[in-house]
Write an enzyme that holds these catalytic residues in place. Structure first.
Site, PDB file in Angstrom:
ATOM      1  N   LEU A   1       6.683  -4.196 -11.189  1.00 34.64           N
ATOM      2  CA  LEU A   1       6.428  -4.751 -12.512  1.00 34.64           C
ATOM      3  C   LEU A   1       4.935  -4.855 -12.817  1.00 34.64           C
ATOM      4  O   LEU A   1       4.501  -4.608 -13.944  1.00 34.64           O
ATOM      5  CB  LEU A   1       7.099  -6.130 -12.632  1.00 34.64           C
ATOM      6  CG  LEU A   1       7.368  -6.578 -14.057  1.00 34.64           C
ATOM      7  CD1 LEU A   1       8.345  -5.662 -14.764  1.00 34.64           C
ATOM      8  CD2 LEU A   1       7.861  -8.015 -14.080  1.00 34.64           C
ATOM      9  N   CYS A   2       4.148  -5.203 -11.781  1.00 39.54           N
ATOM     10  CA  CYS A   2       2.708  -5.369 -12.030  1.00 39.54           C
ATOM     11  C   CYS A   2       2.067  -4.039 -12.435  1.00 39.54           C
ATOM     12  O   CYS A   2       1.206  -3.997 -13.304  1.00 39.54           O
ATOM     13  CB  CYS A   2       2.019  -5.976 -10.814  1.00 39.54           C
ATOM     14  SG  CYS A   2       2.303  -5.066  -9.303  1.00 39.54           S
TER      15      CYS A   2
END
Ligand SMILES: [Zn+2]
Length: 417
Positions: free
Chosen positions: A184-185
């Site tokens: 996600l990052c």
């Protein structure tokens, strides 16, 4: 149809079925009754009606199988459709999980042309649950053979599974790489690939802006268009090239590229194996064939081994080794999803209480229970009363059966203190 038997259309099959030969299995008896059996009695279930499944249907029809059921949750693409005269095909437009034991028990052989590992694992679990043991002996009559084909681009595989006797899907689970997901990052902060931009729009922007007031439908061009335009904006912002409408479709629908000739090869080997199983005319594939056409044409066959502690077919509870009971339930659930040999998707956990009643630790799939048990996620196993050696029952979409996991704490001192 009776005139069909005498028709020259079947003369090649008759040469195999009505006379003996050096490759026949010892239990094979040449007979003119075998072809009528294939046509009228032998019931085959084809799971999946995609590129592979449709090719399979055509092959099976031409091999004399005329009592075929097919199950798929999608409608068939017109480009995948072949028509076979004289074949009785019953279509089931639903998920495999919508059907129960009595449905699956009616078939002689099940063939899978699936692109979903979860569905494969589920049907594998279903066929194992149909096995009947008498005094510890497996009743051979209860075995429904499963022929499984899979393709991905230029690569493919075919395998024959005799549930309870040979390696099952779960025995060889580590052959399947975990599905590609992007951290996600990366998606949010440092996108480098066009896929990252598409994932961002899909996972973050869509739920936030909710453009059509519903979840994403990969078959709706309006939805794909919206994601395409937003992804383009983002790719320009980060200077990323190569984002196309087709790629958006691919990422959103998780499409594995299909190569027609790979599908044709794998479907052909699977249909041949079904034919061999149904007629005993030749020894079956033992039991895993790999095809790789990436650099030239390469294939080999080996015997995948039955795992003595397989979660699905061994009936032995799998030990889960942990340092101690301080691990939080949420972390424990993550572990079940990440471990290569388990690869669970949304496990629901229960444990037998001292009073013999079942206590639910966490269940994601039923909203009211999820709400009630959510508080447990932050608690440690020890706080939840779980100790070394205890058994946890796990339900997951990857299997119709409940799986038993046995806790093993390496460090039992801390837990005693
Ligand atoms: Zn197994």
């Amino acid at each position: 149809m009776s005139s069909d038997y005498t028709h020259h259309r079947w003369s090649h099959l008759k040469k195999i079925l009505e006379r003996s030969g050096p490759f026949c299995r010892p239990d094979f008896e040449p007979s003119s009754n075998t072809l009528p059996f294939l046509m009228e009695k032998c019931k085959i279930l084809v799971i999946g009606a995609g590129g592979l499944g449709c090719e399979l249907l055509k092959n099976l029809g031409l091999m004399g199988f005329h009592q075929i059921h097919v199950i798929d949750m999608d409608t068939i693409e017109l480009s995948n459709l072949n028509r076979i005269p004289g074949c009785n095909v019953v279509a089931h437009f639903c998920m495999i999980q919508d059907k129960d034991e009595s449905f699956y028990r009616q078939f002689h052989i099940i063939v899978c042309g699936l692109d979903s590992i979860v569905a494969r694992r589920w049907i594998n679990g279903m066929l194992l649950s149909l096995l009947v043991y008498e005094d510890g002996e497996l009743d051979q009559e209860s075995i429904i053979p499963m022929v499984d084909g899979g393709t991905e681009g230029f690569k493919g595989n075919s395998r024959v599974i005799l549930p309870g006797l040979t390696a099952c899907i779960e025995c060889t689970l580590d052959l399947y790489p975990p599905q590609v997901t992007y951290p996600l990052c990366t998606i949010a902060n440092t996108p480098r690939l066009p896929e990252h931009c598409i994932e961002y729009v899909k996972v973050i922007q869509w739920p936030k802006e909710n453009p059509f007031d519903c979840i994403i439908d990969g078959d709706d061009p309006l939805h794909i268009n919206w994601i395409y335009e937003k992804s383009i904006e983002r790719s320009i912002q980060f200077g990323i090239r190569g984002l196309t409408y087709r790629l958006v479709q691919g990422v959103v629908k998780n499409i594995i590229p299909a190569v027609a000739s790979t599908n044709a090869t794998i479907a052909a080997t699977c249909a041949t194996e079904v034919f061999k199983l149904a007629t005993s005319c030749c020894a079956s594939l033992n039991n895993y064939m790999v095809l790789n056409n990436l650099d030239g044409i390469y294939t080999y066959t080996y015997e995948a081994e039955k795992k003595s502690d397989c979660l699905a077919c061994s009936e032995i509870p799998r030990e889960i080794e942990l340092i101690d009971g301080n691990i939080k339930l949420k972390e424990f659930i993550d572990l079940l999803c990440q471990r290569h040999d388990l690869q669970m998707k949304n496990p629901g956990l229960t444990v037998a209480n001292v009073d013999g009643k079942n206590k639910t630790l966490y269940m994601q799939t039923v909203p009211s229970i999820e709400e009630k048990t959510r508080v447990n996620l932050g608690k440690s196993l020890t706080e939840l009363g779980l100790t070394d050696g205890m058994e946890i029952n796990v339900a997951d979409i990857t299997t119709p059966n409940t799986i038993t996991l046995k806790l093993k704490f390496k460090n039992t001192d801390i837990e005693m203190a």
